[in-house]
Design a protein around this motif. Structure first.
Motif, mmCIF file in Angstrom:
data_model
loop_
_atom_site.group_PDB
_atom_site.id
_atom_site.type_symbol
_atom_site.label_atom_id
_atom_site.label_comp_id
_atom_site.label_asym_id
_atom_site.label_seq_id
_atom_site.Cartn_x
_atom_site.Cartn_y
_atom_site.Cartn_z
ATOM 1 N N ASP A 212 120.676 82.488 24.133
ATOM 2 C CA ASP A 212 121.646 82.209 25.181
ATOM 3 C C ASP A 212 122.963 82.918 24.873
ATOM 4 O OD1 ASP A 212 120.131 80.772 27.071
ATOM 5 O OD2 ASP A 212 120.112 79.053 25.733
ATOM 6 N N LEU A 213 123.990 82.621 25.653
ATOM 7 C CA LEU A 213 125.147 83.507 25.736
ATOM 8 C C LEU A 213 125.981 83.620 24.466
ATOM 9 C CD1 LEU A 213 126.292 82.557 29.337
ATOM 10 C CD2 LEU A 213 125.469 84.798 28.597
ATOM 11 N N TRP A 214 126.209 82.507 23.758
ATOM 12 C CA TRP A 214 127.179 82.546 22.661
ATOM 13 C C TRP A 214 126.909 81.420 21.669
ATOM 14 C CZ3 TRP A 214 129.861 82.259 27.709
ATOM 15 C CH2 TRP A 214 129.903 80.955 28.212
ATOM 16 N N ASN A 215 127.670 81.448 20.558
ATOM 17 C CA ASN A 215 127.469 80.461 19.492
ATOM 18 C C ASN A 215 128.578 79.421 19.414
ATOM 19 O OD1 ASN A 215 129.527 82.151 18.461
ATOM 20 N ND2 ASN A 215 128.868 81.809 16.348
ATOM 21 N N PHE A 216 129.562 79.490 20.307
ATOM 22 C CA PHE A 216 130.662 78.524 20.190
ATOM 23 C C PHE A 216 130.403 77.238 20.969
ATOM 24 C CE2 PHE A 216 132.042 82.137 22.881
ATOM 25 C CZ PHE A 216 132.169 81.531 24.123
ATOM 26 N N THR A 217 129.271 77.154 21.667
ATOM 27 C CA THR A 217 128.790 75.865 22.141
ATOM 28 C C THR A 217 127.386 75.649 21.592
ATOM 29 O OG1 THR A 217 127.917 76.769 24.223
ATOM 30 C CG2 THR A 217 130.157 75.910 24.255
ATOM 31 N N LEU A 218 126.974 74.388 21.560
ATOM 32 C CA LEU A 218 125.669 73.996 21.053
ATOM 33 C C LEU A 218 124.884 73.308 22.142
ATOM 34 C CD1 LEU A 218 126.841 72.415 17.660
ATOM 35 C CD2 LEU A 218 126.044 74.773 18.043
ATOM 36 N N ASN A 219 123.583 73.283 21.994
ATOM 37 C CA ASN A 219 122.710 72.614 22.962
ATOM 38 C C ASN A 219 122.241 71.294 22.377
ATOM 39 O OD1 ASN A 219 121.223 72.196 25.261
ATOM 40 N ND2 ASN A 219 120.138 74.146 25.163
ATOM 41 N N LEU A 220 122.605 70.214 23.031
ATOM 42 C CA LEU A 220 122.197 68.878 22.624
ATOM 43 C C LEU A 220 121.103 68.387 23.566
ATOM 44 C CD1 LEU A 220 124.535 65.942 21.652
ATOM 45 C CD2 LEU A 220 122.695 65.596 23.284
ATOM 46 N N HIS A 221 119.998 67.935 23.010
ATOM 47 C CA HIS A 221 118.884 67.393 23.786
ATOM 48 C C HIS A 221 118.723 65.913 23.472
ATOM 49 C CE1 HIS A 221 116.404 71.360 24.438
ATOM 50 N NE2 HIS A 221 117.705 71.557 24.575
ATOM 51 N N LEU A 222 118.773 65.075 24.495
ATOM 52 C CA LEU A 222 118.354 63.686 24.361
ATOM 53 C C LEU A 222 116.972 63.572 24.994
ATOM 54 C CD1 LEU A 222 118.925 60.669 23.674
ATOM 55 C CD2 LEU A 222 119.783 60.448 26.024
ATOM 56 N N ALA A 223 115.983 63.185 24.205
ATOM 57 C CA ALA A 223 114.606 63.130 24.690
ATOM 58 C C ALA A 223 114.400 61.938 25.607
ATOM 59 C CB ALA A 223 113.653 63.069 23.500
ATOM 60 N N ILE A 224 113.917 62.188 26.827
ATOM 61 C CA ILE A 224 113.704 61.139 27.828
ATOM 62 C C ILE A 224 112.216 60.816 27.969
ATOM 63 C CG2 ILE A 224 114.063 60.477 30.237
ATOM 64 C CD1 ILE A 224 116.645 60.717 28.620
ATOM 65 N N ASP A 225 111.426 61.772 28.391
ATOM 66 C CA ASP A 225 109.964 61.623 28.494
ATOM 67 C C ASP A 225 109.321 62.736 27.688
ATOM 68 O OD1 ASP A 225 109.980 59.426 30.195
ATOM 69 O OD2 ASP A 225 110.020 60.661 32.001
ATOM 70 N N ILE A 226 108.585 62.350 26.648
ATOM 71 C CA ILE A 226 108.041 63.339 25.729
ATOM 72 C C ILE A 226 106.538 63.097 25.547
ATOM 73 C CG2 ILE A 226 108.244 64.429 23.483
ATOM 74 C CD1 ILE A 226 110.790 64.589 25.178
ATOM 75 N N PRO A 227 105.690 63.798 26.298
ATOM 76 C CA PRO A 227 104.253 63.693 26.051
ATOM 77 C C PRO A 227 103.886 64.384 24.743
ATOM 78 C CG PRO A 227 104.711 65.318 27.752
ATOM 79 C CD PRO A 227 106.027 64.688 27.402
ATOM 80 N N SER A 228 102.680 64.197 24.313
ATOM 81 C CA SER A 228 102.222 64.883 23.107
ATOM 82 C C SER A 228 102.100 66.378 23.373
ATOM 83 C CB SER A 228 100.884 64.312 22.647
ATOM 84 O OG SER A 228 99.918 64.444 23.687
ATOM 85 N N ASN A 229 102.051 67.155 22.314
ATOM 86 C CA ASN A 229 101.876 68.609 22.402
ATOM 87 C C ASN A 229 103.051 69.299 23.086
ATOM 88 O OD1 ASN A 229 99.270 68.539 21.169
ATOM 89 N ND2 ASN A 229 98.412 67.876 23.134
ATOM 90 N N CYS A 230 104.258 68.836 22.760
ATOM 91 C CA CYS A 230 105.485 69.498 23.218
ATOM 92 C C CYS A 230 106.331 69.829 21.997
ATOM 93 C CB CYS A 230 106.287 68.594 24.145
ATOM 94 S SG CYS A 230 105.534 68.269 25.731
ATOM 95 N N ASP A 231 106.906 71.017 21.972
ATOM 96 C CA ASP A 231 107.769 71.356 20.845
ATOM 97 C C ASP A 231 108.738 72.455 21.228
ATOM 98 O OD1 ASP A 231 106.456 73.946 20.418
ATOM 99 O OD2 ASP A 231 104.834 72.846 19.467
#
Length: 242
Positions: free
Chosen positions: A159-178
């Motif tokens: 993605d565009l730059w390193n001065f922001t970060l990507n935060l993920h809050l997991a909501i629905d997570i089936p198996s076989n996802c990564d």
């Protein structure tokens, strides 16, 4: 409209000469500070911690309390998401590299403001986010639910730059996802946060027959100063012509 030089001069008058040295280095030389995996990023700011994966619970950062509150409200966010999901209001996720099949979004914050949907369908979730992430959210980017459909794959990209970060809050997570960031693969855990530097090459896979849903937030890198946040916001706004 003020020039970038004039804006930077105003910031330095307020915060002190030298407070924007790292930003100026990035603008003057945007190639010397990259490490392996960041080759595809548009901008790489020097002297920020350069781990592809970051520890969201690192007590040395200013993120710990906000992330703890986010995880504590994961059930609330999950509930409001599913109430809204039944209304079929998802739209194709508008990634700057282009839209991809089976990748949808539901936006809470976009275009430097909270969306009408955030008030209409996510009032409780939005209140929590505004309370805990006011100083952490990057106004240049987004807060949205990222919905990766069954058997979908987001190919490797930076993605565009390193001065922001990507935060993920997991909501629905089936198996076989990564998700793989700079060669290291991790899996989401429902109600928990993952945090990574998306200037590094990364990709995501949903090899299940169900939707994978995460709340994605673009947050400032915790190593940044207030002065640098002001400067980077102005810099990107000028690049965008806004």
């Amino acid at each position: 409209m003020k020039t970038l030089e004039a804006i930077f001069n105003d910031i330095e008058e307020l915060f002190g000469i030298g407070c924007l040295d790292r930003v100026k280095k990035m603008i003057a030389d945007n190639q010397s500070y990259r490490i392996e995996g960041q080759e595809g990023a548009k901008w790489v700011m020097p002297e920020l911690s350069s781990s592809a994966w970051l520890d969201p619970y690192d007590t040395a950062s200013n993120l710990t309390n906000a992330i703890a509150q986010l995880e504590a409200n994961a059930d609330l966010i999950h509930q409001e998401y599913h109430q809204a999901r039944e209304l079929n209001i998802l739209t194709p996720y508008d990634h700057y590299l282009g839209r991809r099949e089976k990748w949808d979004g539901l936006y809470l914050f976009k275009g430097e403001e909270w969306t009408p949907e955030s008030s209409q369908y996510f009032s409780a979730s939005r209140a929590k986010l505004e309370t805990n992430f006011t100083d952490l959210l990057c106004p240049l980017l987004e807060v949205h639910f990222s919905v990766l459909g069954p058997r979908a794959h987001i190919p490797p990209h930076s993605d565009l730059w390193n001065f922001t970060l990507n935060l993920h809050l997991a909501i629905d997570i089936p198996s076989n996802c990564d998700i793989t960031v700079n060669g290291e693969t991790r899996e989401w855990q429902k109600g928990k946060v993952l945090l990574f530097d998306y200037s590094f090459i990364h990709e995501a896979r949903n090899q299940s027959d169900s939707e994978r849903v995460c709340l994605l937030m673009d947050i400032w890198h915790p190593d940044l100063t207030v002065a640098e946040k002001y400067a980077l916001t102005s810099f990107v706004q000028l690049l965008r012509g806004s």
